[in-house]
Write a protein that holds these residues in place. Structure first.
Motif, PDB file in Angstrom:
ATOM      1  N   ASP A  62       0.838  -1.210   0.000  1.00  0.00           N
ATOM      2  CA  ASP A  62       0.000   0.000   0.000  1.00  0.00           C
ATOM      3  C   ASP A  62       0.865   1.249   0.000  1.00  0.00           C
ATOM      4  O   ASP A  62       0.563   2.237  -0.677  1.00  0.00           O
ATOM      5  CB  ASP A  62      -0.910   0.001   1.228  1.00  0.00           C
ATOM      6  CG  ASP A  62      -2.009  -1.045   1.122  1.00  0.00           C
ATOM      7  OD1 ASP A  62      -2.626  -1.337   2.131  1.00  0.00           O
ATOM      8  OD2 ASP A  62      -2.224  -1.555  -0.008  1.00  0.00           O
ATOM      9  N   ASP A 103       2.097   1.836  -3.617  1.00  0.00           N
ATOM     10  CA  ASP A 103       1.037   2.315  -4.502  1.00  0.00           C
ATOM     11  C   ASP A 103       0.768   3.795  -4.283  1.00  0.00           C
ATOM     12  O   ASP A 103       0.706   4.583  -5.221  1.00  0.00           O
ATOM     13  CB  ASP A 103      -0.242   1.512  -4.278  1.00  0.00           C
ATOM     14  CG  ASP A 103      -0.164   0.110  -4.866  1.00  0.00           C
ATOM     15  OD1 ASP A 103      -0.972  -0.718  -4.474  1.00  0.00           O
ATOM     16  OD2 ASP A 103       0.717  -0.122  -5.726  1.00  0.00           O
ATOM     17  N   ILE A 143       1.593   6.490  -7.401  1.00  0.00           N
ATOM     18  CA  ILE A 143       0.445   7.060  -8.107  1.00  0.00           C
ATOM     19  C   ILE A 143       0.102   8.411  -7.506  1.00  0.00           C
ATOM     20  O   ILE A 143      -0.573   8.499  -6.476  1.00  0.00           O
ATOM     21  CB  ILE A 143      -0.769   6.111  -8.020  1.00  0.00           C
ATOM     22  CG1 ILE A 143      -0.380   4.724  -8.525  1.00  0.00           C
ATOM     23  CG2 ILE A 143      -1.933   6.671  -8.840  1.00  0.00           C
ATOM     24  CD1 ILE A 143       0.160   4.684  -9.920  1.00  0.00           C
ATOM     25  N   TYR A 147      -3.376  -0.418 -10.185  1.00  0.00           N
ATOM     26  CA  TYR A 147      -3.681   0.229  -8.907  1.00  0.00           C
ATOM     27  C   TYR A 147      -4.876  -0.490  -8.274  1.00  0.00           C
ATOM     28  O   TYR A 147      -5.486  -1.381  -8.871  1.00  0.00           O
ATOM     29  CB  TYR A 147      -3.974   1.715  -9.147  1.00  0.00           C
ATOM     30  CG  TYR A 147      -3.952   2.584  -7.910  1.00  0.00           C
ATOM     31  CD1 TYR A 147      -2.866   2.560  -7.045  1.00  0.00           C
ATOM     32  CD2 TYR A 147      -5.011   3.434  -7.622  1.00  0.00           C
ATOM     33  CE1 TYR A 147      -2.831   3.362  -5.923  1.00  0.00           C
ATOM     34  CE2 TYR A 147      -4.984   4.242  -6.496  1.00  0.00           C
ATOM     35  CZ  TYR A 147      -3.903   4.200  -5.638  1.00  0.00           C
ATOM     36  OH  TYR A 147      -3.893   4.992  -4.517  1.00  0.00           O
ATOM     37  N   LYS A 148      -5.240  -0.080  -7.036  1.00  0.00           N
ATOM     38  CA  LYS A 148      -6.312  -0.771  -6.326  1.00  0.00           C
ATOM     39  C   LYS A 148      -7.687  -0.507  -6.924  1.00  0.00           C
ATOM     40  O   LYS A 148      -8.651  -1.200  -6.607  1.00  0.00           O
ATOM     41  CB  LYS A 148      -6.303  -0.400  -4.848  1.00  0.00           C
ATOM     42  CG  LYS A 148      -6.287   1.074  -4.555  1.00  0.00           C
ATOM     43  CD  LYS A 148      -6.008   1.306  -3.074  1.00  0.00           C
ATOM     44  CE  LYS A 148      -5.864   2.781  -2.766  1.00  0.00           C
ATOM     45  NZ  LYS A 148      -5.520   3.020  -1.333  1.00  0.00           N
ATOM     46  N   ILE A 186      -5.981  12.365  -8.287  1.00  0.00           N
ATOM     47  CA  ILE A 186      -6.262  11.118  -7.584  1.00  0.00           C
ATOM     48  C   ILE A 186      -6.960  11.433  -6.265  1.00  0.00           C
ATOM     49  O   ILE A 186      -6.584  12.365  -5.552  1.00  0.00           O
ATOM     50  CB  ILE A 186      -4.964  10.316  -7.340  1.00  0.00           C
ATOM     51  CG1 ILE A 186      -5.281   9.001  -6.637  1.00  0.00           C
ATOM     52  CG2 ILE A 186      -3.940  11.126  -6.593  1.00  0.00           C
ATOM     53  CD1 ILE A 186      -4.090   8.062  -6.559  1.00  0.00           C
ATOM     54  N   ASP A 243      -8.293   8.915  -3.278  1.00  0.00           N
ATOM     55  CA  ASP A 243      -8.507   7.566  -2.770  1.00  0.00           C
ATOM     56  C   ASP A 243      -9.792   7.450  -1.966  1.00  0.00           C
ATOM     57  O   ASP A 243     -10.422   6.392  -1.934  1.00  0.00           O
ATOM     58  CB  ASP A 243      -7.311   7.141  -1.911  1.00  0.00           C
ATOM     59  CG  ASP A 243      -6.108   6.766  -2.764  1.00  0.00           C
ATOM     60  OD1 ASP A 243      -6.319   6.235  -3.873  1.00  0.00           O
ATOM     61  OD2 ASP A 243      -4.966   7.025  -2.348  1.00  0.00           O
ATOM     62  N   LEU A 260      -9.537   8.210  -9.958  1.00  0.00           N
ATOM     63  CA  LEU A 260      -8.213   8.375 -10.561  1.00  0.00           C
ATOM     64  C   LEU A 260      -8.424   8.860 -11.997  1.00  0.00           C
ATOM     65  O   LEU A 260      -8.862   8.104 -12.863  1.00  0.00           O
ATOM     66  CB  LEU A 260      -7.453   7.044 -10.545  1.00  0.00           C
ATOM     67  CG  LEU A 260      -6.078   7.017 -11.232  1.00  0.00           C
ATOM     68  CD1 LEU A 260      -5.138   8.027 -10.599  1.00  0.00           C
ATOM     69  CD2 LEU A 260      -5.487   5.622 -11.187  1.00  0.00           C
TER      70      LEU A 260
END
Length: 458
Positions: free
Chosen positions: A63, A66, A70, A94-95, A130, A132, A137
């Motif tokens: 994590d 990432d 990103i 990516y997730k 981005i 989260d 994204l």
């Protein structure tokens, strides 16, 4: 709170959780130690919580990587996994998947995302934003393409490389193509000839060359005409070398003018003058051909230095003299139309493409100074055929022989008088006899005047 601060806090919290778990594992091992010492037959039990701690650490590291990689402005690679009308979705590892909006797919206007990408396509993208928390994204293909395009176009400008591009839009003054950038092809640089309407050019593939490049002004000018001109010059030389006077060729009528028609023969244009369009008189080439017609022409003249080719349409067709039948015979009277009038006579068309001359002496019974006194162009007249010469393509005609001579038109000839008065002209006799008689008269006259004086010299 900034994104970097948020990331730092998450990493710190993760590390604290890992440390707490490790402390708990150590305490459990100390509690089990007396029991292990009291019973030697009981094997030592390995710490069961240790693998859990390692696994948790691996996830946290992944994590961490990432989130660190990103971020806004980073270039990533991915694969198109879904396409909607107004956006495309990309898997970049990516997730969650990234999104490319319609505007970020291309530098030109698109109607559908499928016009720019396809499922499974590998693409290089720039991270626009981005989030989260919302799992958003936003990526851009346009920015990456644009950065690469400037470098590539500069190299093509220097090397004069020819490349292909599809017309994306038809706008006022020209065409727009997508070359990684929004590039413009002015109307004057699309074809070698004038184009009035570019509507059907959308979707066409053009062969282009960079004409002008200015990155500061975001200006890209391309030209197809330069490419076509170059191809034309190469082809023209080859075609001209293969042409011969008298050669017959198939061609396509490109455009019409009041003075003739331009016909394309093997990639270059030749002129069919209006006088070579038909055996009959015409006022405009559109009476014989239209643009786009396939025609057979004959090469009349070649002028490579001035890039001129003279062609004839009528030379490939049977002439009127070849089709001349029995309807035109010497002595016959036919109806014709006055085509041209000159000082020495009038040209009358007696059959399609066949003109004969009515000499001024054959126009009327009375004396006229010019044929314009009794004739006009376009007038229909009756003419008598006096003579036909097919080899020279000449016909002699008469108008007055088709009319009755008016009474008293024939004048009586009067005897000509000599220069001394009204005495009739001496009857003609041989010149030598006349001179002898005159000499005799002169001798007798001198004798009468000077006879007595001349006798003294005897």
């Amino acid at each position: 709170m900034t994104e970097e601060t948020k990331i730092t806090e998450e990493i710190t919290a993760s590390e604290e959780v890992t440390a707490t778990e490790e402390t708990n594992v150590e305490a459990a091992q100390e509690e089990q130690a007396p029991e292990a010492a009291a019973t030697e037959a009981t094997p030592e039990v390995p710490a069961a919580a240790a693998p859990v701690a390692v696994e948790a650490e691996s996830v946290n590291q992944a994590d961490h990587l990432d989130v660190a990689v990103i971020k806004k402005g980073v270039t990533v690679k991915g694969k198109i996994v879904k396409i909607d009308a107004d956006q495309a979705f990309v898997d970049i590892g990516y997730k969650y998947d990234g999104t490319i909006t319609l505007r970020e797919l291309s530098s030109v206007t698109l109607e559908n995302a499928a016009d720019a990408v396809t499922l499974g396509q590998e693409v290089e993208l720039k991270v626009v934003s981005i989030n989260d928390a919302k799992e958003q994204l936003i990526l851009s293909k346009r920015v990456v393409d644009s950065e690469k395009a400037w470098t590539e176009l500069q190299a093509k400008l220097e090397s004069k490389e020819i490349f292909e591009a599809v017309v994306a839009e038809v706008v006022k003054g020209g065409l727009v193509v997508d070359v990684g950038l929004r590039a413009f092809v002015p109307a004057s640089m699309v074809e070698r000839h004038f184009v009035e309407d570019f509507t059907d050019y959308k979707g066409r593939t053009l062969k282009l060359r960079v004409k002008e490049l200015d990155q500061e002004k975001n200006k890209v000018i391309l030209s197809q005409k330069d490419v076509l001109d170059e191809e034309f010059e190469v082809n023209k030389k080859s075609v001209m070398e293969g042409l011969k006077i008298g050669q017959e060729l198939e061609g396509t009528v490109q455009r019409l003018t009041p003075f003739g028609a331009f016909v394309n023969i093997g990639g270059i244009d030749g002129l069919v003058h209006i006088s070579e369009m038909s055996w009959q008189h015409i006022d405009h080439p559109n009476e014989v051909v239209s643009e786009g017609d396939q025609v057979k022409v004959q090469v009349l003249k070649l002028d490579p230095q001035n890039d001129r080719i003279s062609l004839s349409l009528k030379a490939t067709q049977p002439g009127p003299w070849q089709k001349l039948g029995s309807e035109l015979q010497v002595g016959s009277i036919v109806t014709g139309k006055v085509q041209r009038i000159t000082n020495f006579g009038a040209f009358v068309e007696v059959a399609p493409g066949i003109e004969g001359l009515v000499h001024i002496s054959q126009v009327a019974h009375r004396h006229i100074a010019t044929p314009h006194e009794v004739l006009k162009e376009g007038q229909e007249v009756q003419v008598k055929i006096l003579d036909i010469n097919p080899s020279d393509k000449r016909i002699s005609l008469s108008i007055k022989d088709t009319e009755e001579a008016p009474a008293g038109s024939e004048k009586q000839e009067k005897p000509r008088s000599d220069s001394r008065g009204d005495r009739p002209e001496r009857s003609r006799q041989p010149k030598s006899d006349y001179v002898q008689q005159e000499n005799q008269k002169l001798t007798s006259t001198l004798g009468e005047l000077f006879g007595d004086k001349l006798s003294k010299f005897k």
